[in-house]
Design an enzyme around this catalytic site. Sequence first.
Site, PDB file in Angstrom:
ATOM      1  N   LYS A 194       6.546  -2.358 -11.886  1.00  0.00           N
ATOM      2  CA  LYS A 194       5.485  -2.879 -12.757  1.00  0.00           C
ATOM      3  C   LYS A 194       5.307  -4.358 -12.420  1.00  0.00           C
ATOM      4  CE  LYS A 194       2.815  -1.748 -16.329  1.00  0.00           C
ATOM      5  NZ  LYS A 194       3.459  -1.401 -17.615  1.00  0.00           N
ATOM      6  N   HIS A 195       4.107  -4.749 -12.080  1.00  0.00           N
ATOM      7  CA  HIS A 195       3.809  -6.139 -11.720  1.00  0.00           C
ATOM      8  C   HIS A 195       4.758  -6.654 -10.645  1.00  0.00           C
ATOM      9  CE1 HIS A 195       0.796  -6.312 -14.786  1.00  0.00           C
ATOM     10  NE2 HIS A 195       1.664  -6.077 -15.750  1.00  0.00           N
ATOM     11  N   TYR A 227     -12.188  -6.017  -7.442  1.00  0.00           N
ATOM     12  CA  TYR A 227     -11.869  -7.412  -7.722  1.00  0.00           C
ATOM     13  C   TYR A 227     -10.422  -7.655  -7.324  1.00  0.00           C
ATOM     14  CZ  TYR A 227     -10.242  -5.193 -12.095  1.00  0.00           C
ATOM     15  OH  TYR A 227      -9.645  -4.367 -13.021  1.00  0.00           O
ATOM     16  N   HIS A 238      10.184 -14.934  -4.089  1.00  0.00           N
ATOM     17  CA  HIS A 238       9.270 -15.703  -4.942  1.00  0.00           C
ATOM     18  C   HIS A 238       7.850 -15.180  -4.851  1.00  0.00           C
ATOM     19  CE1 HIS A 238      12.602 -18.675  -4.244  1.00  0.00           C
ATOM     20  NE2 HIS A 238      12.464 -18.745  -5.549  1.00  0.00           N
ATOM     21  N   ASN A 290      14.596 -15.846 -10.595  1.00  0.00           N
ATOM     22  CA  ASN A 290      16.007 -15.496 -10.476  1.00  0.00           C
ATOM     23  C   ASN A 290      16.226 -14.036 -10.869  1.00  0.00           C
ATOM     24  OD1 ASN A 290      17.236 -18.001  -9.686  1.00  0.00           O
ATOM     25  ND2 ASN A 290      16.824 -18.791 -11.737  1.00  0.00           N
ATOM     26  N   GLY A 341     -16.622   1.753  36.023  1.00  0.00           N
ATOM     27  CA  GLY A 341     -15.477   2.637  36.127  1.00  0.00           C
ATOM     28  C   GLY A 341     -15.574   3.969  35.426  1.00  0.00           C
ATOM     29  N   GLY A 342     -14.550   4.212  34.576  1.00  0.00           N
ATOM     30  CA  GLY A 342     -14.441   5.486  33.877  1.00  0.00           C
ATOM     31  C   GLY A 342     -15.583   5.741  32.918  1.00  0.00           C
ATOM     32  N   VAL A 378     -11.094  -7.403  38.368  1.00  0.00           N
ATOM     33  CA  VAL A 378     -12.328  -8.150  38.601  1.00  0.00           C
ATOM     34  C   VAL A 378     -13.465  -7.154  38.804  1.00  0.00           C
ATOM     35  CG1 VAL A 378     -13.521  -9.802  40.081  1.00  0.00           C
ATOM     36  CG2 VAL A 378     -11.064 -10.051  39.653  1.00  0.00           C
TER      37      VAL A 378
END
Length: 533
Positions: free
Chosen positions: A284-285, A223, A533, A427, A42-43, A72
């Site tokens: 932070k974290h 790491y 969580h 929480n 094709g193209g 196909v």
Amino acid sequence: MTENAAQLAPIARALISVSDKTGLLDFAKGLAERGVELLSTGGTSAMLREAGLTVRDVADVTGFPEMMDGRVKTLHPKVHGGLLALRDNAGHVAAMQEHGIEPIDLLVVNLYPFEATVAKGADYDTCVENIDIGGPAMIRAAAKNHAHVAVVVDPEDYGKVLGDMDQHGGKTCPKFRRKLAQRAYARTAAYDAAVSNWLAGAIGDAAPRRRAFAGTLAQTLRYGENPHQSAAFYTDGSVRPGVSTAVQHQGKELSYNNINDTDAAFELVAEFDPAEGPACAIIKHANPCGVARGATLLEAYKAAYDCDRTSAFGGIVALNRVLDAATAEEICRIFTEVVIAPGADDAAMSIFAKKKNLRLLTTVGVPDPKAPGLAFRQVSGGFLVQDRDNGFVVPADLKVVTKRAPSAAELADLLFAWKVAKHVKSNAIVYVKDGATMGIGAGQMSRVDSTRIAARKSADMAEALGLAEPTVKGSVVASDAFFPFPDGLLTAAEAGATAVIQPGGSMRDDEVIAAADEAGLAMVFTGQRHFRH
């Protein structure tokens, strides 16, 4: 595996059929210069001819024209036989000779742009038409027969193929072919994952029998969370503004923790519509240590910083508007790991350029916090999949459950606090006053402890700022889940909170409401929880 000269595979004939034509002409010219016969469809075939290359159409090889709108064209024994035949198997060689099958030594295929079509929001039928069939079939065939055939699915490997051929006298080495085969199977796996996940969404199947996720390597990391853990960063092709699509302007490579925290920061600050005013979040974290709105970006940053200056040191700053010079100057007063914003002006970038260790990331806009999506997490033996937490509330959703309703100012702060609590590890307790966090308690096993920690941080910050009383005095408080007992709520009231927002739904809601009334608090229920969580 041991390797020897007999395992080197010559490349005499290549089949090229690609949707993404990046780098193709140079590669095809390089193959032709090395005496490789080119087959194409094709193209791709037309493009190569226009460049002056000699190309055989696959239709001439198979004896069948492309048909059914191109559905196909390569699904034929003369194609798959040429890819799958074992060159050192006498029976295979005899079958090739009997049926006029020519060996194909190199397959160069990349697939219909299904993922891009879906990302553009195309309709169902258009997405289906962009599901490639012949491409994956050929890729899998060539990859299976990598003992004799090299398969290339990524334009970035074109130069490596030519290099390997030059190194081995026009042949490819088995180690390289195995690497290419792995990449090929990973590509078809990712492609099938994209199709199956899209189809599950299209038919409304929230829990399909099989679920697969895939990504493309963006960065090999030094790491992981800790130095003894190896890690890498993969992107999923999403166009959602964020750390995966951002442009890094300066600073060393992002680490695993940088990426995780930057994502958390930007998703949080995106809760605050830039059209409604500047906002800043400091993380932070993966937990916010300060969030604020302001009349200017500078005001928002200063207010966020004053929530917890100690934790802000070495943190991640996310902004919901284009970074300006005044804000950049203020951010540079302390060590900051990463700043991410939907753009930065030239003056701000010039200021940051003096801080070589500070990473500046810019994006095209902010992510939509209400957009649907999936989130997943690995557990031993499997993974959990859920919708992204895109829940939100508006004033009409709130149910006033106390005798006193919140004032307009309290209501605005309650909604602010609720947005922040959604992004704090459970929480979660968040005190807010005048559009800025005053204290944040995160990740405690007891909600009472989170309430106390947030108040204690406020007291420590007030002392550092030379204030007469803790900043939580006169604040409102948000809890990501219901108060199971009155103790947490009363602790917040003792700290100085005047109004509360929480989901409600506890068996002891009546006791908690009665305690709020006795303390003179206003309290609203959202009917929605934000565990994280």
